[in-house]
Design a protein around this motif. Structure first.
Motif, short mmCIF file in Angstrom:
data_model
loop_
_atom_site.label_atom_id
_atom_site.label_comp_id
_atom_site.label_asym_id
_atom_site.label_seq_id
_atom_site.Cartn_x
_atom_site.Cartn_y
_atom_site.Cartn_z
N TRP A 245 -5.62 -10.89 41.02
CA TRP A 245 -5.50 -11.15 39.58
C TRP A 245 -6.61 -12.08 39.10
O TRP A 245 -6.91 -12.15 37.92
CB TRP A 245 -4.14 -11.76 39.27
N VAL A 246 -7.20 -12.79 40.06
CA VAL A 246 -8.24 -13.76 39.72
C VAL A 246 -9.26 -13.72 40.85
O VAL A 246 -8.98 -13.20 41.93
CB VAL A 246 -7.58 -15.16 39.56
N VAL A 269 -12.60 -10.04 42.42
CA VAL A 269 -11.47 -9.98 41.48
C VAL A 269 -11.23 -8.53 41.09
O VAL A 269 -12.12 -7.70 41.12
CB VAL A 269 -11.79 -10.85 40.23
N LYS B 172 4.54 -16.97 39.47
CA LYS B 172 4.15 -17.89 38.39
C LYS B 172 5.12 -17.73 37.23
O LYS B 172 5.63 -16.64 36.96
CB LYS B 172 2.72 -17.59 37.94
N LEU B 174 6.68 -17.29 33.61
CA LEU B 174 6.23 -16.47 32.49
C LEU B 174 5.74 -17.39 31.38
O LEU B 174 6.49 -18.23 30.90
CB LEU B 174 7.38 -15.61 31.97
N THR B 175 4.47 -17.22 31.00
CA THR B 175 3.96 -18.04 29.90
C THR B 175 4.17 -17.29 28.61
O THR B 175 4.46 -16.11 28.59
CB THR B 175 2.44 -18.26 30.08
N LEU B 176 4.01 -17.99 27.49
CA LEU B 176 4.04 -17.24 26.25
C LEU B 176 2.60 -17.04 25.79
O LEU B 176 1.87 -17.93 25.51
CB LEU B 176 4.86 -17.95 25.17
N ASP C 46 -11.72 -14.10 33.04
CA ASP C 46 -10.85 -14.80 33.99
C ASP C 46 -10.08 -13.89 34.92
O ASP C 46 -9.48 -14.36 35.87
CB ASP C 46 -9.84 -15.67 33.22
N GLY C 47 -10.04 -12.61 34.60
CA GLY C 47 -9.23 -11.71 35.41
C GLY C 47 -7.86 -11.52 34.77
O GLY C 47 -7.48 -12.22 33.84
N LEU C 48 -7.12 -10.57 35.31
CA LEU C 48 -5.84 -10.22 34.71
C LEU C 48 -4.78 -11.28 34.91
O LEU C 48 -3.63 -11.12 34.49
CB LEU C 48 -5.35 -8.88 35.25
N ILE C 49 -5.17 -12.41 35.54
CA ILE C 49 -4.21 -13.48 35.71
C ILE C 49 -3.80 -14.07 34.37
O ILE C 49 -2.78 -14.74 34.26
CB ILE C 49 -4.79 -14.58 36.63
N THR C 51 -2.60 -12.47 32.08
CA THR C 51 -1.37 -11.80 31.65
C THR C 51 -0.19 -12.37 32.43
O THR C 51 -0.36 -13.20 33.31
CB THR C 51 -1.45 -10.29 31.92
N ASN C 52 1.00 -11.87 32.11
CA ASN C 52 2.19 -12.30 32.84
C ASN C 52 2.53 -11.36 33.99
O ASN C 52 3.58 -11.48 34.60
CB ASN C 52 3.40 -12.35 31.89
N MET C 53 1.62 -10.43 34.27
CA MET C 53 1.90 -9.49 35.36
C MET C 53 1.72 -10.19 36.69
O MET C 53 1.04 -11.21 36.80
CB MET C 53 0.97 -8.29 35.25
N SER C 54 2.36 -9.62 37.73
CA SER C 54 2.26 -10.20 39.07
C SER C 54 2.28 -9.05 40.07
O SER C 54 2.44 -7.90 39.69
CB SER C 54 3.43 -11.13 39.32
N ASP C 116 -6.39 -2.59 30.90
CA ASP C 116 -5.37 -2.95 31.88
C ASP C 116 -5.87 -2.85 33.32
O ASP C 116 -5.26 -3.42 34.21
CB ASP C 116 -4.15 -2.04 31.69
N GLU C 361 10.94 -11.26 37.04
CA GLU C 361 10.95 -10.66 35.71
C GLU C 361 9.56 -10.67 35.10
O GLU C 361 8.64 -11.34 35.56
CB GLU C 361 11.92 -11.42 34.81
N TYR C 362 9.46 -9.91 34.00
CA TYR C 362 8.19 -9.86 33.28
C TYR C 362 8.48 -9.75 31.79
O TYR C 362 9.38 -9.03 31.38
CB TYR C 362 7.35 -8.66 33.75
N ALA C 363 7.70 -10.47 31.01
CA ALA C 363 7.67 -10.27 29.56
C ALA C 363 6.24 -10.54 29.15
O ALA C 363 5.60 -11.43 29.71
CB ALA C 363 8.62 -11.22 28.86
N ASN C 365 2.96 -12.00 27.48
CA ASN C 365 2.66 -13.28 26.82
C ASN C 365 1.90 -13.01 25.52
O ASN C 365 1.59 -11.86 25.19
CB ASN C 365 1.93 -14.23 27.76
N LEU C 366 1.59 -14.08 24.80
CA LEU C 366 0.99 -13.94 23.48
C LEU C 366 -0.34 -13.18 23.56
O LEU C 366 -0.63 -12.31 22.73
CB LEU C 366 0.77 -15.33 22.87
#
Lengths: 338, 176, 422
Positions: A245-246, A269, B172, B174-176, C46-49, C51-54, C116, C361-363, C365-366
């Protein structure tokens, strides 16, 4: 289990067919292995043709001229790098040198990237003795050190599931166990990593053929070809694949400088990676890092085609079973209670 | 009665081909210890070996007793074979630099596995074929196999529980 | 092809000229597009980090939107079929607008994917000839093939017809009709392939069901007409284009069939998961009821179901659908409900629990929300521009030889608004 075996059966099969055994009792282990491998080898990438090279060369020249002023030669080379299966030896040398230089600039460590080829007649397999695994996770950490896995964000190829005696279903277990001592009473431990399946759903899923199965059984990823779509991650039933992811950061003192191009070199990455049975070690006769770290001797590794290997004996004589066997992935990873 | 025996014999003959039914074939299929697999010698690792360095000047006590006095090697409870075993079950009374089988054969500390497997025969097969125990070296070349006492202290053989490495880092937040 | 170059310039000229409201609309959309652009730059850097994905939930809102908008693209068939198979004149006037919606939807889908993937700089690896396309194994490779085909087809048909109209020439049937009929079948294929890429995965029991492809097609047949009702009402109001009421009646008749079937299919899935009660139903439990204390999604899916049921009732009851405000509300609720059910309600629970039984879980982010809204805004912007040009050509405002009478079967005369020169 798809490999019914005859005790003591070690008559080799003729190449291409299994005619020399008693069909009523089922094929011998060698036949099953030979058949599987032949099927996979025939699915390998077609031989590269010159037309592809000319096309790409032309486009490369045109684009190169257009964007050259803004990019360094190595960046352009990296952008147009061919698939691993198409690379010639001199091209590989240049690529490895470029990658070693990149690592040196980022970490200050001088590394050595090799490209060991699969050994003839070798079909790797792993057997895991669940009676002996006590969930100590030494394998997880040794793998991380050997394969240059970052700590932040943490990436680990192996996950150990703690299950209650009496259940084998993973949804009833946990990977987050953290007691003072293991094993905990009434529990057993199931380590999971890439099973190097013979019918790998990840290889089927990859849209660019960036991941494929090598003749010795290891499923590899060309980190410079992967587009990072993560379809293989969705397809893997064992949660074995990891995504960068990074840009991974490894502390210089923890960099393992003995690196393989298809295994533990520091990845960029945006690409997917996973356990490769430490092919930079195993293709040179050494055991994988997880095997050597295991203090209880639960891990067994070797060449399934060798009638005298430990894994062969285990698969032939022990009550081995396969995780999620109903999905038809045909892994090279066998669990047993020894 | 004889008919019952015939039926039983027929059932046994037609019964499933489990590994246990081919005991003789299995023994034959177990490969002999090859030159490529050496057992790791242990004598040089033992504290206070050779034992005769002290015991040459001491008279052995052949009757059974509980060891309460100072002994260089032992520092925890003896827990093997319950009350059936004591020191000279395995240690050779006549030569304390060696171990002994139940039949009185002398065995070197480097081959202690012969003593263990004389009772734990089920483990012998597994250990010889590599399914049990620790093997180091090359998977396609020279291997070195650890002998039983390397993991199982013969005085308290149960494999010790250990502290595990930490669990995987939580995902990590969940951020908003 | 000097004519064509002039045509392109004139099209651009048409796009940049408009009323104050028009500029306001484009400006607002451009603002969202700009924000999305910044967010994508942030991701590239920065890379897909970001996002809130994992590794546990490796596909998120981007793929959810991709799945939904493929349905919208496939839904263009809802216009093409009555226009060319049943020769409905009222719809024939609008069919080009429908095909342009397909173009825009497919472009949005491609953008959702591009933003994505981990290495967008390597997307050329998918080009057969210089890269590798893993056919026939990889469903994602098939998706690349069918998307490219559908995009080209839906660019060609309106492009050709409008250019002919512009030049005042009669279009040759052979140049567009075969593609029209092909696009009807192809519309089914793009959505089926997208469904197959999910339903073919044995590792995700929530998706590994044969009902997924039928569900996709039916829900596309429900969300596309609802969206088109809203869209054509807007076009009627803002562009002054005469859209007959019979067109809306037609859309409602489609909705009367697809909405109830959609509910039925959801019911079929729910029955199978919960009645069997096997451990494979864990993802369904997570979606509808929450799992082991993790319960972010149930409120969304139950709301979506409520919306869909309410909308179905409105569409089915004549007295209710005759009330315009209620009808429009039902359309809006349909779009939201089906988006939730097909996007978040399908993609997110597929990853929970993960194959090792862990729950993460996942939602979005802004940043992800901004990026996704921006892509939708870009789609809206492109559609506005293309629709403006299309309507101008169809009205006769944009002509190679101004004043000439157009002769073009497949695009009937559209009355010009009061006051404009013809």
């Amino acid at each position: 289990m798809k490999l019914p075996v005859l005790p003591g059966a070690s008559s080799g099969c003729g190449g291409g067919g299994c005619g020399g055994h008693d069909h009523e009792r089922g094929p011998s282990l060698e036949c099953a292995v030979e058949d599987r491998v032949e099927k996979l080898v025939s699915q390998r990438l077609e031989e590269p043709g010159t037309r592809r090279d000319i096309l790409r060369g032309g486009i490369a020249a045109a684009l190169g001229l257009a964007i050259a002023p803004g990019c360094t030669t190595s960046e352009i080379d990296e952008f147009f790098q061919k698939h691993y299966r198409e690379l010639k030896d001199d091209e590989k040398k240049k690529i490895f040198a470029r990658l070693e230089e990149k690592t040196r600039r980022r970490t200050g460590v001088t590394v050595h990237i090799t490209d060991p080829q699969p050994l003839e007649g070798v079909h790797f397999a792993y057997a895991l003795n669940l009676s002996h695994c006590n969930g100590n996770r030494r394998c997880v950490e040794a793998c991380a050190r050997e394969n240059n896995l970052p700590d932040d964000p943490q990436m680990r190829y192996i996950r150990v599931v703690e299950l209650d005696n009496g259940s084998q279903h993973l949804e009833k277990g946990t990977t987050a166990y953290d007691p003072e001592k293991v094993p905990q009473p009434g529990k057993f431990y199931l380590p999971v990593q890439c099973h190097q399946c013979d019918n790998p759903p990840c290889v089927k899923a990859c849209p660019t053929k960036a991941t494929w199965k090598e003749p010795d059984g290891i499923v590899v990823v060309d980190y410079n070809w992967c587009i990072g779509c993560r379809y293989c991650q969705a397809a893997c039933p064992y949660h074995a694949r990891r995504f960068n992811w990074v840009e991974p950061e490894i502390e210089p003192e923890r960099v393992n400088p003995d690196q393989g191009y298809l295994s533990n070199r520091i990845r960029p990455v945006g690409v997917v990676e996973k356990c490769t049975f430490c092919l930079h070690r195993t293709r040179n006769g050494r055991y994988p890092a997880c095997y050597e770290a295991c203090p209880t001797g639960a891990r067994k590794f070797g060449n399934l085609a060798d009638p005298h290997s430990e894994v062969r004996h285990i698969v032939e004589n022990k009550r081995v079973w396969i995780l999620k066997e109903e999905l038809g992935t045909e892994p090279r990873f066998f669990y047993f209670y020894g | 009665m004889s008919r019952a025996l015939v039926v039983v014999a027929a059932l046994l003959a037609a019964g499933c081909h489990g590994p246990g039914d081919h005991a003789k074939e299995r023994v034959a299929s177990v490969p002999p210890a090859t030159d490529d697999v050496a057992v790791e010698p242990r004598s040089h690792m033992l504290p206070a070996y050779p034992c005769s360095s002290c015991h040459a000047t001491r008279t052995p006590r052949p009757e059974r007793y509980e060891l309460k006095e100072f002994h260089q090697v032992r520092n925890h409870e003896f827990s093997h074979g319950e009350d059936a075993f004591w020191c000279y079950q395995c240690h050779a009374l006549k030569d304390l630099d060696k171990l002994t089988t139940v039949t009185g054969q002398l065995v070197s500390f480097d081959e202690a596995w012969r003593i263990c497997t004389s009772c734990h025969g089920d483990k012998l097969d597994d250990w010889r074929t590599g399914a049990h125990g620790l093997i180091a070296g090359q998977w396609n070349g020279k291997k070195i196999k650890k002998s039983c006492p390397a993991c199982h202290d013969p005085h308290d053989p149960r494999y010790p529980s250990i502290k595990p490495e930490p669990p995987p880092a939580p995902p990590k937040a969940l951020t908003l | 092809m000097k004519d064509f170059i002039v045509y392109v310039f004139r099209m651009i000229g048409c796009v940049v000229k408009g009323s104050r409201n028009y500029y306001l609309w484009l400006g607002t959309l451009a603002l969202f597009v700009g924000m999305a652009g910044l967010e994508w730059y942030h991701t590239l850097h920065d890379g897909l980090i970001v996002t809130n994905m994992s590794d546990h939930v490796s596909w998120g809102i981007g793929i959810a939107n991709f799945v939904y908008f493929v349905g919208v693209a496939a839904g263009a068939a809802v216009l093409v079929v009555p226009a060319y198979v049943f020769h409905r004149e009222d719809i024939k006037e609008l069919v080009l607008l429908g095909e342009l919606l397909a173009v825009v939807a497919v472009s949005m889908c491609l953008l959702f994917i591009m933003t994505d993937v981990g290495r967008p700089d390597r997307l050329w690896h998918l080009t057969p000839g210089i890269g590798f396309l893993n056919l026939p194994s990889s469903l994602l490779s098939w998706d690349v093939v069918v998307f490219t085909g559908y995009l080209l087809m839906n660019l060609h048909i309106p492009g050709y017809l409008l250019f002919m109209r512009y030049r005042g020439r009669k279009p040759t049937a052979l140049m567009y009709l075969p593609f029209v009929f092909l696009s009807m079948i192809w519309a089914v294929s793009i959505h089926t392939v997208t469904a197959f890429l999910l339903s073919g995965l044995g590792s995700r029991p929530f998706w590994n069901t044969p009902i997924l492809a039928p569900r996709f097609l039916i829900s596309a047949g429900a969300s596309a007409p609802a969206l088109l009702i809203i869209l054509f009402t807007a076009i009627r109001h803002f562009a002054g284009l005469k859209v007959k009421d019979s067109v809306f009646e037609y859309f409602l008749s489609v909705l009367r069939v697809t909405m109830p079937i959609n509910l039925f299919l959801v019911g079929c899935e729910v029955f199978q998961e919960f009645y069997t009660g096997s451990l494979h139903a864990a993802s369904a439990y997570y979606l509808y009821f929450g799992l082991h204390g993790h319960s972010m999604l149930p409120k969304f899916i139950w709301t979506a179901l409520t919306f869909n049921i309410f909308a179905t009732v409105v569409f089915l009851v004549p007295k209710l659908r005759a009330k315009k405000p209620l009808m429009y509300l039902a359309c809006g609720l349909t779009v939201v409900g089906i988006w939730t059910e097909k996007g978040m309600g399908l993609i997110f629970p597929g990853f929970v629990p993960n194959p090792l039984g862990e729950i993460v879980e996942y939602a979005p982010n802004l940043g992800e929300i901004i990026l996704n809204i921006g892509i939708v805004a870009l789609g809206a912007l492109l559609y506005t521009a293309m629709a403006k040009v299309t309507i101008a050509i169809q009205r006769g405002e944009l002509r190679l030889h101004p004043g000439s009478t157009p002769e073009a079967p497949g695009a009937a005369e559209v009355p010009a608004p009061v006051g404009s020169a013809s």
